[in-house]
Design a protein around this motif. Sequence first.
Motif, PDB file in Angstrom:
ATOM      1  N   ASP A   1      -0.471 -28.232 -17.186  1.00 60.64           N
ATOM      2  CA  ASP A   1       0.563 -29.089 -16.600  1.00 60.64           C
ATOM      3  C   ASP A   1       0.809 -28.708 -15.155  1.00 60.64           C
ATOM      4  N   LYS A   2       1.023 -27.428 -14.909  1.00 64.97           N
ATOM      5  CA  LYS A   2       1.254 -26.968 -13.538  1.00 64.97           C
ATOM      6  C   LYS A   2       1.122 -25.458 -13.469  1.00 64.97           C
ATOM      7  N   PHE A   3       0.846 -24.976 -12.251  1.00 70.23           N
ATOM      8  CA  PHE A   3       0.893 -23.548 -11.959  1.00 70.23           C
ATOM      9  C   PHE A   3       2.181 -23.274 -11.202  1.00 70.23           C
ATOM     10  N   ILE A   4       2.903 -22.260 -11.617  1.00 70.34           N
ATOM     11  CA  ILE A   4       4.189 -21.903 -11.010  1.00 70.34           C
ATOM     12  C   ILE A   4       4.096 -20.454 -10.561  1.00 70.34           C
ATOM     13  N   GLY A   5       3.937 -20.230  -9.256  1.00 74.29           N
ATOM     14  CA  GLY A   5       3.743 -18.869  -8.782  1.00 74.29           C
ATOM     15  C   GLY A   5       2.459 -18.322  -9.370  1.00 74.29           C
ATOM     16  N   ASN A   6       2.537 -17.229 -10.136  1.00 78.09           N
ATOM     17  CA  ASN A   6       1.356 -16.728 -10.829  1.00 78.09           C
ATOM     18  C   ASN A   6       1.434 -17.021 -12.323  1.00 78.09           C
ATOM     19  N   GLY A   7       2.263 -18.006 -12.684  1.00 83.31           N
ATOM     20  CA  GLY A   7       2.374 -18.445 -14.069  1.00 83.31           C
ATOM     21  C   GLY A   7       1.793 -19.830 -14.254  1.00 83.31           C
ATOM     22  N   ALA A   8       1.629 -20.215 -15.515  1.00 78.07           N
ATOM     23  CA  ALA A   8       1.050 -21.530 -15.818  1.00 78.07           C
ATOM     24  C   ALA A   8       1.739 -22.124 -17.038  1.00 78.07           C
ATOM     25  N   LEU A   9       1.921 -23.443 -16.992  1.00 81.69           N
ATOM     26  CA  LEU A   9       2.462 -24.208 -18.109  1.00 81.69           C
ATOM     27  C   LEU A   9       1.360 -25.119 -18.630  1.00 81.69           C
ATOM     28  N   SER A  10       1.072 -25.009 -19.922  1.00 87.88           N
ATOM     29  CA  SER A  10       0.008 -25.820 -20.525  1.00 87.88           C
ATOM     30  C   SER A  10       0.562 -26.585 -21.718  1.00 87.88           C
TER      31      SER A  10
ATOM     32  N   ALA B   1       3.327 -36.555  -4.717  1.00 85.56           N
ATOM     33  CA  ALA B   1       3.679 -35.417  -5.570  1.00 85.56           C
ATOM     34  C   ALA B   1       3.862 -35.823  -7.027  1.00 85.56           C
ATOM     35  N   THR B   2       3.580 -37.082  -7.367  1.00 88.20           N
ATOM     36  CA  THR B   2       3.718 -37.548  -8.747  1.00 88.20           C
ATOM     37  C   THR B   2       2.591 -37.011  -9.609  1.00 88.20           C
ATOM     38  N   SER B   3       2.910 -36.539 -10.807  1.00 89.96           N
ATOM     39  CA  SER B   3       1.887 -36.037 -11.723  1.00 89.96           C
ATOM     40  C   SER B   3       2.410 -36.088 -13.145  1.00 89.96           C
ATOM     41  N   LEU B   4       1.479 -35.999 -14.088  1.00 86.80           N
ATOM     42  CA  LEU B   4       1.854 -35.969 -15.491  1.00 86.80           C
ATOM     43  C   LEU B   4       2.536 -34.642 -15.803  1.00 86.80           C
ATOM     44  N   THR B   5       3.677 -34.687 -16.447  1.00 87.20           N
ATOM     45  CA  THR B   5       4.381 -33.456 -16.783  1.00 87.20           C
ATOM     46  C   THR B   5       5.203 -33.671 -18.039  1.00 87.20           C
TER      47      THR B   5
END
Length: 555
Positions: A409-418, A480-484
């Motif tokens: 879904d996105k990378f946040i800093g050095n983290g990731a949401l999947s 900046a639109t994306s699937l989330t």
Amino acid sequence: MTIVSANARKKTHLISGAVLGTFVLLHFFNHSLGLVSIDAMEAGRRMFNLVWHSVPGTILLYGALLAHFVMALDSLYRRQTLRMPAGEALKIIFGLSLPFLLVPHVVAARVEPLLSGIDASYPGILRVLWSSSANTARQTVALVFVWSHACLGAWFWMRGRDWFPRYEFLLYTVALLVPIFALLGFVNGARSLGRDYAEHGGYGDSAYVSQQRRVDPGLMEDIRRTFYGGFAALIAGTFALRALPVRGRIRVRYPDGRIAAVSSGFSVLEASRAAGISHVAVCGGRGRCSTCRVRVIQGLEGQPAPDAAERATLTRIGAPDNVRLACQFRPVHDISVVPILDTDSLGIKTQIARQNGGGRERRVAVLFCDLRDFTRIAEHRLPYDTVFLLNRYFEMVGEAVESAGGVIDKFIGNGALSIFGLKTPLQEACRQALTATVRLSAGIRALNETFADELDQPLRLAIGLHAGPAIIGEMGYGQATSLTAVGDTINTASRLEGLAKEHDAELAVSAELVQNAGLSLEGHRRLDIGLRGRQATLETWILGSAAEISEVLPA
């Protein structure tokens, strides 16, 4: 035998380039005054000449020009292969083209006034340049080439500096506007000649032509040809010297079995490029970063020691004795090397298409992962190395998630949401998330093995897993639109990732997700945790290593 050290050559090239860049910037500013008037251009020229036409200014300018050209030829001669990135190639092409484009202008502005005793004025020079479409085109091309060469040189020097990101936009703006205003000033000044001056007789045709007749046109043509021939001979001579056979051959072996057989004097980076082997060198092979570094696994004995510049970079990153900068290390006998940073770590693998993922509620499995204590690790690394290490980590995360059937879904800093389950039932999505977790655990161990000599402490993951309903849709604004995904399930997964950190574990997974996957984690540590906004507690499994999930996953 090297008479001048590599460090001295670099400094000479850099300082002479800075002098020439300052001259070009001021000269282009003088051109832009043509947007005001010819008088403004002339006033600017007189102030400009006070510095650059003085004896010290002339010595400084032409000394810098000669030194820069000689250093460029020396660099070209020492470059053992002409395979290079496009940016470096353009810089060299622009640089070698400049003498031939600038000779007519230099002869008209400096040599002819010296022989005739008549100062070259803006009206006179502009009249010559505007009188012929060939002259106009050559002047325009020369201006663009000069500025492009200067900007590329400055960019190669600045992009590795800590302050560059803060001023990047401003510098790019200046780089774009300076040649535009210079060309507009040139055109406007030339067009205003007849209107503003010819009618007053100040710079009429007869006056200008009579001045030009004081110097034999044939002599001026001979001078121009001499300059052309001299520069062409120097460049041709450099290429001829490069073609002479060099005694001694060495072999550079790579971990995939490929071998680069090159002449003695090649750097390892040049050997890689000559053999067509991809080798990262962000700073262009100037020893200003450590991205090209290699681990020498065989043949290090008897090799030249690092020079001062290479030693300073290696010391800064805490590299062991068997790590060298490929762009600076010129082996004298056969070696075997392992490039530490490969080109595959430059970016993140393209994500799978996210069709039919917008504007609906769906039950999904959510995975949050984050690198623990990475800020502390990054404090002792060069910016280039931090970026490459993060990109390698992001690539590992992306491949683990996507190969298991999920979507980043996105990378946040050095983290990731999947997210798992956009196209699959919840039970399968939960199993996919657990499979990805096992692959993440294996991937981080592989990274630690790869970078074992580069890290003071191993990389550690914290992973949170939860399943439940979430709103899936295209969100954002403009580009900046994306699937989330949003909702309580996302927040809970994030909270579980934090819980894993609190308990010094690699994985915290909700019992709800494990049950939906049709699995059991009996025998592992279980906690009932309270969540903000919830009265009931959340049953959670805590695992020191996510690899333990593989014991309950179906084969």
